[in-house]
Design a protein around this motif. Structure first.
Motif, PDB file in Angstrom:
ATOM      1  N   SER A 110     -12.111  19.162 -28.809  1.00  0.00           N
ATOM      2  CA  SER A 110     -11.433  18.013 -29.466  1.00  0.00           C
ATOM      3  C   SER A 110     -10.750  18.508 -30.819  1.00  0.00           C
ATOM      4  O   SER A 110      -9.703  17.668 -31.131  1.00  0.00           O
ATOM      5  CB  SER A 110     -12.659  17.224 -30.152  1.00  0.00           C
ATOM      6  OG  SER A 110     -13.352  16.605 -29.004  1.00  0.00           O
ATOM      7  N   VAL A 111     -11.272  19.374 -31.649  1.00  0.00           N
ATOM      8  CA  VAL A 111     -10.477  19.968 -32.772  1.00  0.00           C
ATOM      9  C   VAL A 111      -9.233  20.474 -32.258  1.00  0.00           C
ATOM     10  O   VAL A 111      -7.940  20.377 -32.950  1.00  0.00           O
ATOM     11  CB  VAL A 111     -11.290  21.142 -33.488  1.00  0.00           C
ATOM     12  CG1 VAL A 111     -10.233  21.826 -34.241  1.00  0.00           C
ATOM     13  CG2 VAL A 111     -12.514  20.631 -34.016  1.00  0.00           C
ATOM     14  N   VAL A 112      -9.068  21.298 -31.037  1.00  0.00           N
ATOM     15  CA  VAL A 112      -7.550  21.815 -30.701  1.00  0.00           C
ATOM     16  C   VAL A 112      -6.745  20.841 -30.323  1.00  0.00           C
ATOM     17  O   VAL A 112      -5.691  20.733 -30.822  1.00  0.00           O
ATOM     18  CB  VAL A 112      -8.047  22.837 -29.540  1.00  0.00           C
ATOM     19  CG1 VAL A 112      -6.588  23.335 -28.913  1.00  0.00           C
ATOM     20  CG2 VAL A 112      -8.903  24.000 -29.901  1.00  0.00           C
ATOM     21  N   PHE A 113      -7.162  19.879 -29.781  1.00  0.00           N
ATOM     22  CA  PHE A 113      -6.431  18.715 -29.096  1.00  0.00           C
ATOM     23  C   PHE A 113      -5.926  17.765 -30.101  1.00  0.00           C
ATOM     24  O   PHE A 113      -4.909  17.190 -30.304  1.00  0.00           O
ATOM     25  CB  PHE A 113      -6.690  18.241 -27.937  1.00  0.00           C
ATOM     26  CG  PHE A 113      -6.450  19.011 -26.561  1.00  0.00           C
ATOM     27  CD1 PHE A 113      -5.443  18.892 -25.966  1.00  0.00           C
ATOM     28  CD2 PHE A 113      -7.373  20.088 -26.201  1.00  0.00           C
ATOM     29  CE1 PHE A 113      -4.933  19.567 -25.055  1.00  0.00           C
ATOM     30  CE2 PHE A 113      -7.039  20.903 -25.152  1.00  0.00           C
ATOM     31  CZ  PHE A 113      -5.832  20.590 -24.355  1.00  0.00           C
ATOM     32  N   VAL A 114      -6.905  17.555 -31.248  1.00  0.00           N
ATOM     33  CA  VAL A 114      -6.315  16.519 -32.289  1.00  0.00           C
ATOM     34  C   VAL A 114      -5.297  17.345 -33.111  1.00  0.00           C
ATOM     35  O   VAL A 114      -4.440  16.414 -33.681  1.00  0.00           O
ATOM     36  CB  VAL A 114      -7.632  16.190 -32.945  1.00  0.00           C
ATOM     37  CG1 VAL A 114      -8.079  17.600 -34.047  1.00  0.00           C
ATOM     38  CG2 VAL A 114      -7.369  15.111 -33.905  1.00  0.00           C
TER      39      VAL A 114
END
Length: 245
Positions: free
Chosen positions: A77-81
């Motif tokens: 989630s953090v990478v793709f946000v």
């Protein structure tokens, strides 16, 4: 700078409903905010708003945090946000609003018609769900619905579900706040609303937890989906009217 108190009242309602319904406030806050501000300002406000509301949820529902899901869903989630946040700068805002409206309509109709839909509780689906929810949060401002669907597969106890989701959401919002700031989405206007949105995030989460005791979540989930459908249709209709007239 004059503060729009009707918008703040709607933000409070969005936070209460988002806490009870389990979808998160952004699924309501982002489209409602678009009726008052430009899309990029709403993205900036959403990140600020969510930081406070998720801190509240972590504190109020802190028991039962699922560390495995925090890793499997939270990391992608953090990478793709971050990826979605940077892409939001190069995509036309009208196009993003249309995509948001369509997403809300399709999502709500899907779960109103096919309420029995489930996702298998495994590592692969956790990683995919986390990536999609993070990307959607960065690009469109809301990804809680996708994350909620992914987490529902694991049949967590209600407090554990909210706490884990809130912690993942906090990581997402913390990351995208820096991206949105570098994109120029957080300026004087957005910072003017910062103290109000911070307070609303705290109060709305608290009230949502209180109401949650008295309303069956399955019934409220259906009402929330109907509300999401209406907001999605209103978003698309408003853009269509502005375009053609």
């Amino acid at each position: 700078m004059k503060v729009n108190y009707i918008f703040l009242l709607l933000a409070l309602v969005a936070e209460i409903i988002g806490t009870i319904g389990g979808f998160g406030s952004s699924v309501f806050f982002v489209p409602l905010g678009n009726f008052y501000f430009d899309f990029y300002s709403v993205l900036g406000m959403t990140a600020i708003f969510h930081l406070s509301s998720n801190i509240s949820k972590i504190f109020l529902f802190k028991k039962g945090l699922d560390k495995k899901l925090l890793l499997y869903i939270g990391a992608p989630s953090v990478v793709f946000v971050i990826i979605g946040g940077f892409l939001s700068k190069v995509v036309n805002s009208d196009a993003l609003e249309i995509v948001l409206g369509i997403f809300l309509v399709v999502f709500s109709l899907l779960f109103l018609i096919k309420s029995e839909i489930i996702i298998l509780p495994n590592k692969k689906n956790s990683l995919i769900g986390g990536a999609l929810s993070g990307f959607s949060a960065g690009l469109l401002g809301t990804g809680g619905a996708i994350r909620g669907l992914t987490m529902a597969a694991f049949n967590l106890e209600k407090s554990a579900f909210i706490a884990t989701s809130a912690f993942i959401d906090f990581l997402i919002d913390f990351s995208r706040t820096f991206v949105y700031y570098s994109n120029g989405y957080i300026g004087k206007l957005e910072l003017t609303y910062l103290p109000f949105l911070f307070a609303i995030g705290l109060v709305g989460t608290y009230l949502g937890k209180k109401v949650l005791k008295y309303i069956p979540q399955d019934k409220f989930r259906k009402l929330s989906l109907i509300f999401i459908l209406m907001i999605g249709l209103a978003t698309i209709s408003t853009l269509a009217i502005d375009h053609w007239f």
